[in-house]
Design an enzyme around this catalytic site. Structure first.
Site, mmCIF file in Angstrom:
data_model
loop_
_atom_site.group_PDB
_atom_site.id
_atom_site.type_symbol
_atom_site.label_atom_id
_atom_site.label_comp_id
_atom_site.label_asym_id
_atom_site.label_seq_id
_atom_site.Cartn_x
_atom_site.Cartn_y
_atom_site.Cartn_z
ATOM 1 C CB ALA A 198 -0.922 0.212 1.289
ATOM 2 C CB SER A 212 -5.216 1.344 8.260
ATOM 3 O OG SER A 212 -5.215 2.606 8.679
ATOM 4 C CD GLU A 254 -5.941 7.508 9.196
ATOM 5 O OE1 GLU A 254 -6.619 8.286 8.200
ATOM 6 O OE2 GLU A 254 -5.427 7.986 9.871
ATOM 7 C CE1 TYR A 264 -2.926 3.593 3.562
ATOM 8 C CE2 TYR A 264 -4.193 4.189 5.378
ATOM 9 C CZ TYR A 264 -3.363 3.421 4.895
ATOM 10 O OH TYR A 264 -2.695 2.475 5.645
HETATM 11 P P1 GDR Z 1 -0.926 8.784 9.985
HETATM 12 O O1 GDR Z 1 0.757 8.936 10.260
HETATM 13 O O2 GDR Z 1 -1.432 9.697 8.946
HETATM 14 O O3 GDR Z 1 -1.593 8.534 11.372
HETATM 15 O O4 GDR Z 1 -0.991 7.183 9.294
HETATM 16 P P2 GDR Z 1 1.538 10.077 10.283
HETATM 17 O O5 GDR Z 1 2.842 9.758 10.953
HETATM 18 O O6 GDR Z 1 1.898 10.781 8.910
HETATM 19 O O7 GDR Z 1 0.649 11.243 11.128
HETATM 20 C C1 GDR Z 1 0.452 11.103 12.497
HETATM 21 C C2 GDR Z 1 -0.168 12.091 13.182
HETATM 22 O O8 GDR Z 1 0.889 13.412 13.433
HETATM 23 C C3 GDR Z 1 0.319 14.461 12.852
HETATM 24 N N1 GDR Z 1 1.275 15.403 12.511
HETATM 25 C C4 GDR Z 1 2.177 15.362 11.560
HETATM 26 N N2 GDR Z 1 2.242 14.263 10.542
HETATM 27 C C5 GDR Z 1 3.332 14.543 9.650
HETATM 28 N N3 GDR Z 1 3.406 13.400 8.817
HETATM 29 N N4 GDR Z 1 4.173 15.587 9.593
HETATM 30 C C6 GDR Z 1 4.091 16.553 10.457
HETATM 31 O O9 GDR Z 1 4.570 17.639 10.453
HETATM 32 C C7 GDR Z 1 2.900 16.613 11.614
HETATM 33 N N5 GDR Z 1 2.461 17.213 12.541
HETATM 34 C C8 GDR Z 1 1.501 16.761 13.043
HETATM 35 C C9 GDR Z 1 -0.633 14.117 11.764
HETATM 36 O O10 GDR Z 1 -1.516 15.158 11.545
HETATM 37 C C10 GDR Z 1 -1.252 12.942 12.450
HETATM 38 O O11 GDR Z 1 -2.301 13.029 12.919
HETATM 39 C C11 GDR Z 1 0.196 6.147 9.509
HETATM 40 C C12 GDR Z 1 0.477 5.467 8.321
HETATM 41 O O12 GDR Z 1 1.245 4.233 8.875
HETATM 42 C C13 GDR Z 1 -0.852 4.762 7.741
HETATM 43 O O13 GDR Z 1 -0.403 3.776 6.560
HETATM 44 C C14 GDR Z 1 -1.713 3.796 8.835
HETATM 45 O O14 GDR Z 1 -2.754 3.270 8.103
HETATM 46 C C15 GDR Z 1 -2.112 4.624 9.961
HETATM 47 O O15 GDR Z 1 -0.943 5.153 10.484
HETATM 48 C C16 GDR Z 1 -2.625 3.616 10.932
#
Ligand code: GDR
Length: 329
Positions: free
Chosen positions: A81, A124, A126, A148
């Site tokens: 994925a 997930s 999600e 997704y």
């Molecule tokens: P997520 O993971 O979308 O939950 O999906 P991610 O690490 O991207 O985000 C987690 C949380 O952090 C907040 N956030 C930020 N995220 C990123 N990437 N960058 C930033 O600067 C930042 N600041 C705050 C986001 O808003 C979010 O709330 C992951 C993936 O592994 C998926 O494939 C999986 O299905 C789910 O977890 C469960």
């Protein structure tokens, strides 16, 4: 005789930990890799030479059928994925085809070959999306909020339909966020840990973050792949919610990472509202009771230990030159 496992998405984070687990258990491990992705096998490091590669495009139903026919795997783990959620808005149809199409083509292949392959679908948290209750368990209704999540839900239902109609041993783990030293830097845990290590070494000074109040249930990838394997060893194929049951904010994550290197995060972190995600006001946290009761599964690595592991690994990579300082800005 050794069991055979076929893994899609084998070069990703979970693919590494799952391959390592299965090789340790004496499995013969095969990985499905599209012809244009063969070079990514090096991401498996020391495991790469122990993996049998099956070169087939995700869209090639006949090719997938042939692999299943020839390999006759005891277990298939469908992990493939595009896992960075925001990217799915740029290509909703491509996401649907990769996530749902691959799951459905593989399930069809298992049905057509008529073997007793056990099938694991990587679902997930999600898929729960706009939740009306916290924590979530296997009875919580789904309400996906992005392409997704919708694609993952479609793949999940495809798996359920194959089990109900054709009696396949097919199941899914509804996994919450799971991280490791192998997480790519676009995901928030690795982004923060790499930044903390870089700032400690004087390679940069600031870190731009999105919503510090966003909360997640963060576990360790090595623990979560153990749950995948246990699901396929169970007597019945069932769905399981897999997470730690603990919610932490991004603010706590940042504080924990900077604490590991003895720095005050408030001096280095800048909030950039452009990095906020819309529609993210829901508390996704697992109730993993069923996994504990039926599979004897429990997470082994705490949130603090996970963050420490990740920060220390990035310090080591930066000091050894495995990561070039120019790439951490
Ligand atoms: P997520 O993971 O979308 O939950 O999906 P991610 O690490 O991207 O985000 C987690 C949380 O952090 C907040 N956030 C930020 N995220 C990123 N990437 N960058 C930033 O600067 C930042 N600041 C705050 C986001 O808003 C979010 O709330 C992951 C993936 O592994 C998926 O494939 C999986 O299905 C789910 O977890 C469960």
């Amino acid at each position: 005789m050794a069991k055979t496992a076929l893994i899609t998405g084998i070069t990703g984070q979970d693919g590494y930990y799952l391959s390592r687990l299965l090789l340790q258990k004496g499995y013969r491990v095969a990985g499905l890799l599209p012809p244009d992705r063969q070079a990514s096998l090096t991401k498996l490091d020391e495991l790469a030479s122990q993996i049998q590669v099956c070169s087939v495009a995700w869209t090639d139903a006949a090719g997938l059928l042939k692999v299943v026919e020839q390999l006759q795997p005891n277990e298939i783990y469908n992990l493939a994925a595009p896992s960075f959620v925001p990217d799915s808005w740029n290509d909703p149809l491509g996401t649907l085809d990769l996530v749902t199409g691959t799951a459905t083509r593989l399930l069809t292949a298992v049905r057509q070959v008529g073997i007793d392959t056990r099938f694991y679908q990587a679902s997930s948290s999600e898929m729960f999306g706009k939740v009306d209750r916290s924590p979530q368990d296997e009875e919580t209704p789904f309400c996906p909020m992005n392409p997704y999540a919708a694609a993952k839900l479609h793949a999940h239902w495809s798996m359920v339909h194959h089990r109900q109609r054709y009696g396949l041993f097919a199941c899914s783990g509804i996994l919450y966020n799971h991280e490791s030293e192998r997480r790519p830097p676009n995901f928030v845990t690795r982004k923060v840990c790499l930044a903390a290590a870089s700032i400690k070494l004087g390679l940069r000074d600031t870190l731009e973050m999105g919503n510090l109040d966003a909360k997640r249930d963060w576990g360790y990838a090595g623990d979560h792949v153990e749950a995948m394997w246990r699901m396929l060893q169970a007597s019945e194929p069932e769905e399981y919610v897999i997470g730690t049951g603990q919610l932490h904010s991004v603010r706590e994550l940042v504080a924990a990472a900077f604490d590991c290197v003895g720095l005050d995060w408030t001096r280095h972190v800048v909030v950039n509202p452009q990095l906020f995600r819309p529609d993210e006001h829901f508390q996704l946290v697992a109730n993993p009771t069923k996994a504990k009761q039926n599979l004897g599964w429990e997470p082994q690595v705490s949130f603090e230990a996970l963050i420490e592991k990740m920060v220390l690994k990035d310090l080591e990579r930066l000091q050894s030159g495995a990561i070039k300082p120019s790439t951490v800005q």
